[in-house]
Every structure is written in C-alpha cells, then in structure tokens.
Design an enzyme around this catalytic site. Structure first.
Site, mmCIF file in Angstrom:
data_model
loop_
_atom_site.group_PDB
_atom_site.id
_atom_site.type_symbol
_atom_site.label_atom_id
_atom_site.label_comp_id
_atom_site.label_asym_id
_atom_site.label_seq_id
_atom_site.Cartn_x
_atom_site.Cartn_y
_atom_site.Cartn_z
ATOM 1 N N ASP A 79 -77.234 -86.963 26.393
ATOM 2 C CA ASP A 79 -78.566 -86.461 27.416
ATOM 3 C C ASP A 79 -78.456 -87.121 29.016
ATOM 4 O OD1 ASP A 79 -79.663 -85.218 25.197
ATOM 5 O OD2 ASP A 79 -81.086 -86.733 25.176
ATOM 6 N N LYS A 137 -75.991 -80.513 32.490
ATOM 7 C CA LYS A 137 -75.723 -80.088 33.762
ATOM 8 C C LYS A 137 -74.412 -79.561 32.858
ATOM 9 C CE LYS A 137 -76.600 -83.906 37.216
ATOM 10 N NZ LYS A 137 -75.782 -84.766 37.720
ATOM 11 N N MET A 166 -93.787 -87.344 26.581
ATOM 12 C CA MET A 166 -93.924 -86.229 27.839
ATOM 13 C C MET A 166 -95.345 -86.391 27.568
ATOM 14 S SD MET A 166 -91.079 -83.710 25.599
ATOM 15 C CE MET A 166 -91.459 -84.212 24.025
HETATM 16 N N1 SAH Z 1 -86.123 -88.926 21.163
HETATM 17 C C1 SAH Z 1 -86.765 -89.566 22.665
HETATM 18 C C2 SAH Z 1 -87.623 -89.307 23.334
HETATM 19 C C3 SAH Z 1 -87.350 -87.043 23.846
HETATM 20 S S1 SAH Z 1 -88.850 -86.985 24.705
HETATM 21 C C4 SAH Z 1 -86.820 -90.789 22.316
HETATM 22 O O1 SAH Z 1 -86.949 -90.888 20.696
HETATM 23 O O2 SAH Z 1 -87.670 -91.909 22.974
HETATM 24 C C5 SAH Z 1 -88.707 -87.707 25.779
HETATM 25 C C6 SAH Z 1 -89.508 -88.742 26.121
HETATM 26 O O3 SAH Z 1 -88.953 -89.512 25.527
HETATM 27 C C7 SAH Z 1 -90.092 -89.102 27.666
HETATM 28 O O4 SAH Z 1 -90.755 -87.600 28.220
HETATM 29 C C8 SAH Z 1 -91.100 -89.907 27.307
HETATM 30 O O5 SAH Z 1 -92.065 -89.521 26.982
HETATM 31 C C9 SAH Z 1 -90.509 -90.584 26.104
HETATM 32 N N2 SAH Z 1 -89.229 -91.894 26.605
HETATM 33 C C10 SAH Z 1 -87.609 -91.472 26.684
HETATM 34 N N3 SAH Z 1 -87.424 -92.686 27.163
HETATM 35 C C11 SAH Z 1 -88.359 -93.885 27.577
HETATM 36 C C12 SAH Z 1 -88.602 -94.915 28.142
HETATM 37 N N4 SAH Z 1 -87.232 -95.927 28.479
HETATM 38 N N5 SAH Z 1 -89.718 -95.132 29.400
HETATM 39 C C13 SAH Z 1 -91.059 -94.968 28.830
HETATM 40 N N6 SAH Z 1 -90.767 -93.810 28.335
HETATM 41 C C14 SAH Z 1 -89.982 -92.974 27.397
#
Ligand code: SAH
Length: 249
Positions: free
Chosen positions: A38, A60, A175
């Site tokens: 990702d 990409k 998100m």
């Molecule tokens: N599968 C991922 C989530 C994917 S959706 C998980 O379990 O974390 C992507 C969203 O995850 C982002 O928009 C944000 O809300 C959150 N996110 C992912 N990494 C983050 C980080 N380091 N700090 C804060 N939010 C994060």
C-alpha cells in the site's frame, strides 16, 4: 518460517511505526519473492524485503493514475501463478477498511492459497498512541469503528450517523479528517453532547505524530486551524482525557 511459493500472504503492516508489524508478518516480508504494498507503508519496512524481491507499489502503475482494485487482484494472482511467494503488505490490519476481503475472494476464485496475517489497526493504535484507552472501566465499555469517508455524500451512503451517535461507547473514525466538521455535526444531531471530548491523531505512531483535541462543538475549527491532514484517526468520547492529570475518574 519461509513464505511458500504460489501463495498470497495478506499481511497487516501495522499503523505506521515499522516496529509495529507482527513477527509473523515480518517473516513473510523478509522471505517473500514479491511484495505488493500500500501507499502508506513505511520505507523502513520495505527495506526488510529480500534484495532480489520484486517490489510493487499497489497504488502506482507506470504512466497512469493508479491501479484499480481489480488490477491489484490481477497482479497478485499473476505473481502467485508465476510460483512466487507474494507478500501483500497492507496498512494496519488487512480487513479494517483495507479491501482485504476482496483480495481473498479473488485469489480463492483463482484457486490460489491465501494466508492472512493480522495487523495492528490504526483504529486501535491511533487512540492508544495519543494516550486514549478506547475502553476504560467505569467510563466506556465498548467502541464503534466507522469510516468518515462518505459522511458528506447523499443519504443512504455507508454510515448511519444517527445510529452511531445513539450507540453507547467511544467512536473511532477512520478516513474522516476531510469531513470532520460534518461528522461532528451529525453526531451532535444524533444526540451526542456538544461538549463531548474529541481527539484527532495525525500520523499516529510515527515520529511526525500530531495530536489535537477539542469537543464535538469545537474540533472542526481546531483541526482546520492546525491544518490536520490524512492519515488521521478521530476518537470521540469520555475516554479522551481520562488518563490526563487531574481528569475526573
Ligand atoms: N487497514 C487500515 C485502515 C485503512 S483506511 C488499518 O487497519 O489501520 C486508511 C485510514 O486509516 C486513514 O484515512 C486513517 O484514518 C487511518 N490511518 C492509517 N494509518 C494511520 C496513522 N498512522 N495515523 C492515523 N491514522 C491512520
């Protein structure tokens, strides 16, 4: 362990800090023939891949905007069919808003074995890294995780904010920074108190982590002023601040 040829491993990379991948996930990453990752994956983690491993950024594609989910599924299947061991490295946990389920279904339909390696989701690590326990004895005994992605779209899209607001417990929104103002308003409309505490954690667990706090009534303006950007986790509830000095218990 060594990643098996012709197998797709759906690996949760954790929330950001490269140390927050699991031992199993790291073993797969270190031994896989191909790594499809990702966009948000730490470069530190990618360094763990074998030097001869084929590395693909799933976000990409040369010369074009970005790969669709169908194209990513195809790429994974193609690599596995070439008898490569494939590490599909996904942010957080593969099944939390990660479309991991679709990748499993596509691989299965193609007759390719899939192994899922869970990861630490930002839904949990975000609040934790900002000092917020999503549950706390005597304060909250449950939490709801929702996407804030479609908060502004027409009725019927994804999340029923009134029901989320009416459900007891902390609320964790992924998100959601782009729609923070709308989300806060909908939660108030659904019955949450305007003075309910909110914390936004940007780039949680990374050295650049930033935290802003406010209430449902104020957080929209505060986040905008501080220019908070994705990726960020929003946590709403009395658990915010519960570990701070002088907080009521
Ligand atoms: N599968 C991922 C989530 C994917 S959706 C998980 O379990 O974390 C992507 C969203 O995850 C982002 O928009 C944000 O809300 C959150 N996110 C992912 N990494 C983050 C980080 N380091 N700090 C804060 N939010 C994060």
């Amino acid at each position: 362990m060594t990643a098996r040829a012709g197998t797709i491993y759906l690996v949760g990379a954790g929330p950001g800090d490269p140390k927050l991948i699991t031992v199993h996930g790291r073993e797969v990453l270190e031994t896989a023939d191909a790594v499809v990752h990702d966009r948000l994956i730490s470069p530190e983690l990618l360094k763990l891949a074998r030097r001869e491993a084929r590395i693909e950024d799933a976000g990409k594609t040369p010369g074009r905007a970005s790969r669709s989910q169908a194209e990513i599924n195809e790429l994974l299947i193609e690599l596995a069919r070439e008898r490569l061991s494939v590490c599909r490295l996904k942010g957080g946990d593969p099944f939390v808003f990660g479309r991991g389920g679709e990748e499993v279904l596509a691989a299965r339909a193609a007759g390719i074995p899939v192994v899922v390696v869970p990861g630490i989701s930002s839904a949990l690590a975000g609040p934790a890294a900002a000092g917020v326990p999503v549950t706390h004895r005597g304060v909250e005994s449950s939490f709801t995780v929702v996407t804030g992605h479609d908060a502004q779209s027409a009725a019927g899209a994804g999340v029923d904010w009134e029901r989320v607001a009416a459900t007891p417990g902390s609320i964790v929104v992924l998100m959601g920074v782009g729609n923070l103002e709308t989300i806060a308003r909908k939660l108030i409309q659904g019955g949450r108190r305007p003075d309910e505490p909110v914390r936004v954690v940007e780039r949680a667990t990374l050295p650049e982590q930033r935290v802003v706090s406010g209430t449902l009534a104020t957080i929209g303006a505060i986040a905008e002023e501080s220019d908070v950007e994705a990726p960020a986790v929003i946590v709403v509830g009395a658990v915010v601040g519960v570990l701070e000095q002088g907080a009521a218990t």
